[in-house]
Design an enzyme around this catalytic site. Structure first.
Site, short mmCIF file in Angstrom:
data_model
loop_
_atom_site.label_atom_id
_atom_site.label_comp_id
_atom_site.label_asym_id
_atom_site.label_seq_id
_atom_site.Cartn_x
_atom_site.Cartn_y
_atom_site.Cartn_z
N SER A 97 0.87 -1.19 0.00
CA SER A 97 0.00 0.00 0.00
C SER A 97 0.90 1.22 0.00
CB SER A 97 -0.86 0.02 1.27
OG SER A 97 -0.10 0.49 2.37
N ASP A 98 0.35 2.40 -0.27
CA ASP A 98 1.14 3.60 -0.04
C ASP A 98 1.05 3.93 1.45
OD1 ASP A 98 2.80 5.74 -0.32
OD2 ASP A 98 1.77 6.63 -2.03
N TRP A 99 1.82 4.88 1.86
CA TRP A 99 1.98 5.21 3.28
C TRP A 99 0.63 5.55 3.93
CZ3 TRP A 99 6.88 6.76 5.85
CH2 TRP A 99 6.67 7.25 7.13
N GLY A 100 0.17 4.64 4.76
CA GLY A 100 -1.08 4.91 5.48
C GLY A 100 -2.32 4.88 4.60
#
Ligand code: NOJ
Length: 766
Positions: free
Chosen positions: A296-299
């Protein structure tokens, strides 16, 4: 912020030595004989559910570098999780010693000793900074781009990194978006071949070589189409654009063997990309057969709640895994929610197993199970970091990235002797901005400035004035500076310097962090008082060479109208000043071509050469003068500088195009050829570009599309025949039948020096 690293206790080395002796019982030998899928299966059979979920969990290192850390100060908890085998990957831990420290906790303290995969944003160089990716793409030199990625991988892997979050392959048509600096620009074909070159450079021929890192194609998908160019904003595009423009570079990266993908922050047509099942499960892992893993991307799992797509974080975990995200970057959701989601029957064991299998496979491919510390040799790190080979590569790439936008009356190259050169501008002596945005491991202010580069040519007198000063903006974060918007104190001195100079070199543009993630702009002009400075200096000396440093296309109408010479020098990294001065003095003949259209006005955004004709492309004949066609009342439709544009210190002449035949059948090809001649006085390189227009189709097609190009170097007077092959595959697109196919009809083929070329010839596909 001080990073609380973990250093191994002394006794650990003794322990490791004995473990090594114990492991020499033939188990390693047996393991080595098994295939990677067999090794993965054996390992998975030993793993508890919690340990499996741990592999799907990625933590940031213990400081806040490339995103907002949701739980500052939780180093102790992360350490415990590492020791319990609840972490599969870390990002932003770097340095052979530091990586060894976290790896030792994972390998020696956790029950199964599964090594971590260590991720990092190796976007344009590690400690030696190479040109921003947009600049590298302007070289159209695929070998150089591949080699630049390979050198970045070499330096980063010596510092413990084995996975980069690059290449970013997002196509973008909106220069307001700050992340245009990270990609290859507006064109899917160029974007695709550059993506493949970068993947090959990072990963090399063998992922288990200590010099290579796993690559990551990001951000899947359509992040570059954020509405209004505002980062993280909503994306709403149709199938046509998705398949014909957005997805091709991702497909090219997958075909080149990229081992990981990262999804995106944006929603796409109402579904956040992180939870988009069609994109991730159906297209990427299904149709394209991608067998690596998706992070996933950050958060971005957590953000499913903010998007208004998930009820709460438990629901976000469900949507994320069902959507196809294998690893959770810094949302702390998989670790806390997957067990209960499985119990409640909202996710399945086979989904978890599939994700873990993908992650472990890449770790095996990297050789991490054979030697988890293979990237952690401090002696090798010392030898490789900033080595002459890597510096030379950065310089080479920087020179190739420069685009000459204007050069009237051969103002350039500058004379090497007897001249007084006024070097003016806030960026002229700046050693920080040329490093661009993604230089986490780069030392601040470590670039060669233009002033330093100019002083190496000692036949001229250099008078340097800032004119407009740089001011501290957000000093705590990356030591950011800004271009002054309040103090005009330096203008007078700049004018005085210019008054008596033979030639003025002005270095203007954007400071290093003015583009990049979270750095969208609503204006595309020269920031601060720079335009005013330019005009003031021009009032006393018109002989100005403008050198631009920027991370995106800018509006340069005034400069184009008034100045004799303009050089696009982007943010070129560590060797910036050396590269720029070699070009200014003619020791390197520029050959870069723009990978994005440069607008006349910010109001033209989004702007791109491969637009659609519309039903009203122009008012002609009896309608001439009418307003009822697709245009602006106050600006031209065309860019100031088109895609593919760039000049040289020499001149090239193209012959007419000849075709081997004018009708194409299935299973055959047409050869299109031109002869290119260097009719100037110096050796130079030209990017010969081929575009095709499909006249009519089941879905409307762009006015032209880049289909191939060749970078050619010729001595003065030398000619070369360039041949492009066209097959029915060249003419394929995502059609009304919802598949890639070509359709019979009439096509125009253009060959020339940029996307505006009018040299064309027609052919038919039967
Ligand atoms: C957020 C960015 O969107 C992504 O590109 C990057 O790789 C991660 N942060 C990690 O730094």
């Amino acid at each position: 912020m001080v990073a609380p690293y973990f250093f191994p206790p002394k006794g650990l080395y003794l322990f490791l030595f004995f473990s090594f002796l114990l492991s020499c019982d033939g188990t390693d030998q047996k393991q080595a004989e098994l295939s990677i899928p067999q090794r993965v299966n054996e390992l998975m059979a030993k793993m508890t559910l919690k340990e499996k979920i741990g592999q799907m969990n990625q933590y940031n290192g213990f400081w806040n570098v490339t995103g907002p850390s949701p739980k500052d100060g939780n180093a102790k908890e992360k350490y415990d999780h590492l020791a319990k085998g609840l972490v599969g990957s870390m990002l932003n831990v770097r340095g052979a010693r530091e990586v060894r420290a976290v790896q030792e906790v994972a390998v020696n303290q956790s029950r199964l000793g599964i090594p971590l995969i260590i991720g990092f944003d190796l976007i344009h160089g590690y400690q030696t900074i190479s040109p921003i990716p947009l600049a590298e793409s302007a070289s159209w030199d695929l070998e150089a781009i591949q080699s630049s990625a390979a050198l970045g991988a070499k330096e980063a892997s010596a510092a413990g990194i084995n996975w980069t979050f690059a290449p970013m392959v997002d196509i973008t048509r909106d220069a307001r978006w700050g992340r245009v600096m990270e990609g290859a620009g507006e064109d899917p074909y160029l974007g695709g071949v550059v993506a493949a070159a970068r993947v090959k450079g990072f990963q090399g021929n063998d992922l288990s070589s200590p010099n290579s890192v796993a690559a990551c194609a990001k951000h899947f998908a359509a992040y570059g189409f954020a509405e209004s160019g505002r980062d993280y904003n909503t994306v709403d595009i149709g199938e046509n654009t998705l398949h014909n423009v957005v997805l091709p570079p991702f497909k090219a990266a997958a075909d080149a063997g990229v081992r990981t993908f990262m999804n995106a922050f944006n929603e796409l047509n109402g579904i956040p990309a992180t939870a988009d099942k069609i994109l991730q499960r159906d297209i990427l892992k299904g149709e394209w057969g991608f067998d690596g893993f998706i992070v996933s991307d950050w958060g971005s799992l957590k953000e499913l709640v903010d998007h208004g797509y998930a009820r709460d974080k438990n629901h976000a975990g469900e949507l994320g895994l069902n959507g196809g995200s294998d690893m959770d970057m810094e949302s702390y959701i998989y670790l806390t929610e997957l067990q209960s989601l499985l119990k409640d029957g909202l996710v399945t064991m086979s989904q978890i197993d599939d994700a873990v299998r993908r992650i472990l496979t890449v770790k095996y491919e990297l050789g991490l199970f054979d030697d988890p510390f293979r990237y952690c040799d401090t002696i090798r790190e010392k030898e490789i970091t900033g080595s002459p080979e890597i510096r030379a590569g950065a310089l080479d790439m920087a020179k190739k990235s420069i685009v000459l936008l204007k050069n009237d009356d051969a103002v350039l190259p500058l004379k090497k002797e007897g001249q007084t050169v006024a070097l003016i501008g806030p960026l002229a002596a700046d050693k920080n901005s040329p490093l661009g945005n993604w230089r986490i491991a780069g030392e601040n202010s470590s670039a060669i400035s233009v002033l330093e580069g100019m002083l190496k040519y000692d036949g001229n007198t250099i008078i340097h004035e800032q004119g407009v000063k740089l001011v501290n903006a957000i000093p705590a974060f990356h030591q950011e500076v800004d271009i002054n918007t309040t103090d005009k104190g330096g203008m007078k001195a700049a004018k005085n310097a210019a008054k008596n100079a033979d030639v003025v070199v002005m270095v203007l543009g954007e400071y290093g962090f003015q583009s990049g993630e979270g750095r969208s702009r609503s204006k595309l002009d020269l920031p601060g008082f720079q335009q005013e400075l330019l005009e003031e200096v021009y009032s006393v000396n018109k002989n100005i060479v403008l050198v631009l440093m920027n991370g995106r296309p800018l509006v340069l109408n005034w400069a184009d109208e008034h100045l004799p010479a303009i050089v696009e020098a982007w943010h070129l990294g560590t060797e910036s000043g050396n590269a720029i001065t070699e070009v200014l003095y003619g020791d390197y003949n520029p050959s870069g071509k723009l990978p994005m259209s440069f607008p006349r006005s910010v109001g033209q955004m989004p702007l791109y050469y491969n637009y659609k004709n519309t039903g009203r492309p122009g008012a002609k004949g009896a309608d001439a003068g009418s307003v009822f066609w697709s245009h602006y009342g106050d600006e031209k439709n065309t860019p100031l500088y088109p895609f593919g544009y760039g000049l040289s210190y020499t001149e090239f002449e193209y012959s007419d195009i000849t075709l081997s035949k004018s009708e194409l059948d299935n299973g055959t090809k047409i050869e299109a050829s031109v002869t290119l001649t260097n009719i100037g006085k110096v050796k130079g390189k030209e990017v010969v570009q081929m575009y095709i227009k499909d006249h009519y189709a089941s879905v409307t097609r762009p006015v032209r599309e880049l289909k191939d190009f060749e970078l050619v170097e010729l001595e003065p007077g030398e000619s070369k025949q360039i041949i492009f092959e066209i097959t029915p595959e060249t003419l394929q697109f995502y059609s009304a039948n919802k598949k890639w196919e070509s359709e019979p009809g009439t096509f125009s083929l253009f060959i020339g020096t940029n996307s505006n070329t009018i040299r064309s010839i027609d052919f038919k596909l039967k």
